[in-house]
Scaffold this motif. Sequence first.
Motif, short mmCIF file in Angstrom:
data_model
loop_
_atom_site.label_atom_id
_atom_site.label_comp_id
_atom_site.label_asym_id
_atom_site.label_seq_id
_atom_site.Cartn_x
_atom_site.Cartn_y
_atom_site.Cartn_z
N ALA A 91 0.84 -1.20 0.00
CA ALA A 91 0.00 0.00 0.00
C ALA A 91 0.87 1.25 0.00
CB ALA A 91 -0.93 -0.01 1.22
N TRP A 92 1.95 1.23 0.78
CA TRP A 92 2.87 2.37 0.78
C TRP A 92 3.49 2.56 -0.60
CZ3 TRP A 92 8.19 1.39 -0.06
CH2 TRP A 92 8.99 2.54 -0.04
N LEU A 93 3.93 1.48 -1.21
CA LEU A 93 4.60 1.58 -2.50
C LEU A 93 3.67 2.14 -3.57
CD1 LEU A 93 7.07 0.93 -4.31
CD2 LEU A 93 6.08 -1.35 -4.64
N THR A 94 2.43 1.67 -3.60
CA THR A 94 1.51 2.06 -4.67
C THR A 94 0.85 3.41 -4.44
OG1 THR A 94 -0.26 0.79 -3.60
CG2 THR A 94 1.04 -0.33 -5.31
N SER A 95 0.94 3.95 -3.22
CA SER A 95 0.26 5.23 -2.94
C SER A 95 1.22 6.38 -2.66
CB SER A 95 -0.69 5.08 -1.75
OG SER A 95 0.04 4.79 -0.56
N ARG A 96 2.47 6.09 -2.31
CA ARG A 96 3.37 7.17 -1.89
C ARG A 96 4.66 7.26 -2.70
NH1 ARG A 96 0.51 10.51 1.17
NH2 ARG A 96 2.34 11.24 2.29
N VAL A 97 4.85 6.35 -3.64
CA VAL A 97 6.09 6.34 -4.42
C VAL A 97 5.77 6.67 -5.87
CG1 VAL A 97 8.03 4.95 -5.24
CG2 VAL A 97 7.20 4.68 -2.89
N ARG A 98 6.51 7.59 -6.45
CA ARG A 98 6.32 7.97 -7.86
C ARG A 98 7.45 7.37 -8.69
NH1 ARG A 98 7.05 13.25 -7.77
NH2 ARG A 98 9.03 13.31 -8.90
N LEU A 99 7.08 6.35 -9.46
CA LEU A 99 8.02 5.69 -10.36
C LEU A 99 7.25 5.18 -11.57
CD1 LEU A 99 10.30 3.53 -8.02
CD2 LEU A 99 11.01 5.51 -9.36
N PRO A 100 7.90 5.07 -12.72
CA PRO A 100 7.23 4.46 -13.87
C PRO A 100 6.82 3.02 -13.54
CG PRO A 100 9.24 5.60 -14.55
CD PRO A 100 9.25 5.57 -13.05
N ARG A 278 -0.75 14.55 -0.80
CA ARG A 278 0.67 14.79 -1.02
C ARG A 278 1.10 14.09 -2.29
NH1 ARG A 278 5.32 13.25 3.41
NH2 ARG A 278 7.06 14.32 2.40
N HIS A 279 1.84 14.79 -3.12
CA HIS A 279 2.33 14.17 -4.33
C HIS A 279 3.25 13.00 -3.98
CE1 HIS A 279 0.78 17.11 -7.17
NE2 HIS A 279 1.15 18.07 -6.33
N ALA A 280 3.09 11.90 -4.71
CA ALA A 280 4.01 10.79 -4.52
C ALA A 280 5.43 11.24 -4.86
CB ALA A 280 3.59 9.62 -5.41
N GLN A 281 6.39 10.70 -4.16
CA GLN A 281 7.77 11.14 -4.32
C GLN A 281 8.65 10.01 -4.82
OE1 GLN A 281 8.93 12.64 -0.48
NE2 GLN A 281 7.97 14.63 -0.83
N ARG A 282 9.68 10.35 -5.53
CA ARG A 282 10.67 9.37 -5.94
C ARG A 282 11.52 8.99 -4.74
NH1 ARG A 282 11.61 8.70 -11.30
NH2 ARG A 282 13.72 7.97 -10.85
N PRO A 283 11.89 7.71 -4.63
CA PRO A 283 12.72 7.29 -3.50
C PRO A 283 14.12 7.88 -3.58
CG PRO A 283 12.48 5.51 -5.08
CD PRO A 283 11.56 6.61 -5.53
N ARG A 284 14.74 8.04 -2.41
CA ARG A 284 16.10 8.55 -2.34
C ARG A 284 16.92 7.70 -1.38
NH1 ARG A 284 15.01 14.68 -0.71
NH2 ARG A 284 13.58 13.56 0.66
N GLY A 285 18.16 7.53 -1.70
CA GLY A 285 19.08 6.83 -0.82
C GLY A 285 18.63 5.42 -0.49
N ILE A 286 18.57 5.12 0.83
CA ILE A 286 18.20 3.78 1.28
C ILE A 286 16.75 3.45 0.96
CG2 ILE A 286 17.42 4.44 3.59
CD1 ILE A 286 18.91 1.96 4.63
N GLY A 287 15.97 4.50 0.62
CA GLY A 287 14.59 4.25 0.23
C GLY A 287 14.47 3.36 -0.99
N TRP A 288 15.46 3.37 -1.85
CA TRP A 288 15.44 2.50 -3.02
C TRP A 288 15.43 1.03 -2.62
CZ3 TRP A 288 14.24 3.45 -7.84
CH2 TRP A 288 14.34 4.75 -8.33
#
Length: 547
Positions: A91-100, A278-288
């Motif tokens: 749910a976190w990945l599909t609602s809060r992360v912006r990736l193709p 809140r706009h979904a954000q691209r992961p950074r650092g360890i978030g990847w």
Amino acid sequence: MAFGDGAVISRPRPTGRGGRSALLALVPLAFVGTFFLIPLIALINRAFGESGGDSIGAMLEQTRAWHLLWFTVFQAGMSVLCTVAIGLPIAWLTSRVRLPGIGVLRALVFVPFVLPTVVVGIAFRVLLGDGGPLAGLGIDGTVWAIVAAHVFFNLAVVVRTVGSVWAGLDPRAVDAARTLGAGPARAFLTVTLPALGPAIVSAASVVFLFCATSFGVVLMLSDGTINTLETEIYRQAIGYFQLPQAVLLSLLQLAMVVVVMVLVGRLSSARSRIGATRHAQRPRGIGWVAVIVTAAATLIIVLGPVAVLVYRSLRPTVGGPWSLAGYRALGSNAAGDSAWHILGYSMTSALWAALLSLVVGLFAAVAISRIRGRFSAVVDAIAMLPLGVSAVTVGFGYLIVLSSMPADVADSPFVVPAVQAVIALPLVVRMVLPGLRAVDPRLRQAAATLGASPIRAWLDVDLRLVLRPVCAALGFAYVIALGEFGATGFVARPDTTTLPVLIGTALSRPGADSLALAMAASVVLMAVTVAVVGLIEAVRGSAGGDI
């Protein structure tokens, strides 16, 4: 309420709001009463008229009802815990992360939910049985095989219900916690998780009810050695022709549902606040790392059984030849018509059912979120009743009622969408309700102060803020109706046969050709679901925007 120029606006009094909300509740109450309670009462009257004088205690002992109740609650509880634990990261990945590709992943999570449960059971039987990729786990024929299939089937409930609310949470509370020194984990546990609490409880309650009333999965994975209330209801009604015992078990199942819904009503009374999304954000650092691990696990969980299903559609028998016979059979006459024609009717019927359940569900959710006191809990419990009664029981009830009606009514093409809408209604209510409860009432009060009527205020404030959950509920209602098998199988006629009914009929016939047809039809049903969910995602994105 204070504005930037220092003016103070007093809060308007909600005069008459409770009365209007109570009137809104009449729509779902009338719908459930007509299309659910009347068939159920008709079946109860018929069953206890044929009881032969046996006492309730004797019938409960004869059916081992208390053991069945305990095991049903146990396997459903374990399924809920595993589904929520696996579903929250997705749910976190599909609602809060912006990736193709996130939209594609979100659509793929929908796929298991539309599959008929008997097909899910077969897929896991192939996965876990002799010669299967996961045979080494040694859980074939055990309760853990059932739990694994339930997690696969119900994962989308948690992902969509929680994800829809997660995408709209006000981020300022988390930002404030991080500013005050809280790490990501502590900010999640102390701020985000409590805010998601009502949505998690709602999703967990729906998963519990689906698992507690699961039929095809338990039937296919237990070899008849493991029984729940649902499978015993079927065995008593179909195998032994003991209708009183079957109805008594259904009433016990219904009592379990009422208890669960009362508990859910108390646990989900807390309200989170929805602000601007809140706009979904691209992961950074360890978030990847979290993104990659979660995405890979999701693909394995969702695509593993699906790949087995596709494999079996091309190679129906273990070790047998590869063949397209199942797909060629889709064009032949089956159940009075070709599978392609049946698919067309299934899609049309599911659309009407989804729209009907969405309209009725919105009336119910608004009424429940606005009404205070016990009446709100009563409306909530009644709206959820169809989830807690065996589909076999509902189907028998419809047969009894329709048999006493004119042929024009009994054979009406409206019967199937009505039954499917009854089945989908509880999930619509459970998905929309957390969002409506989370709307800050001060926004509605401000709109009323500026001259908006109650309807205009609801359209401009409430509906805009819960547009994502509403779109998700519409999509869920559609795929539920598209894949519904239990009750639809009892009311379908040759000209109103749905694709899941065709699949179930083909699976009941012996022979590799019938199995190939069932597997090929399941793959087609799965492909249609992905296409429909993708369309819903596109419409939701363009209509919802940043809501």
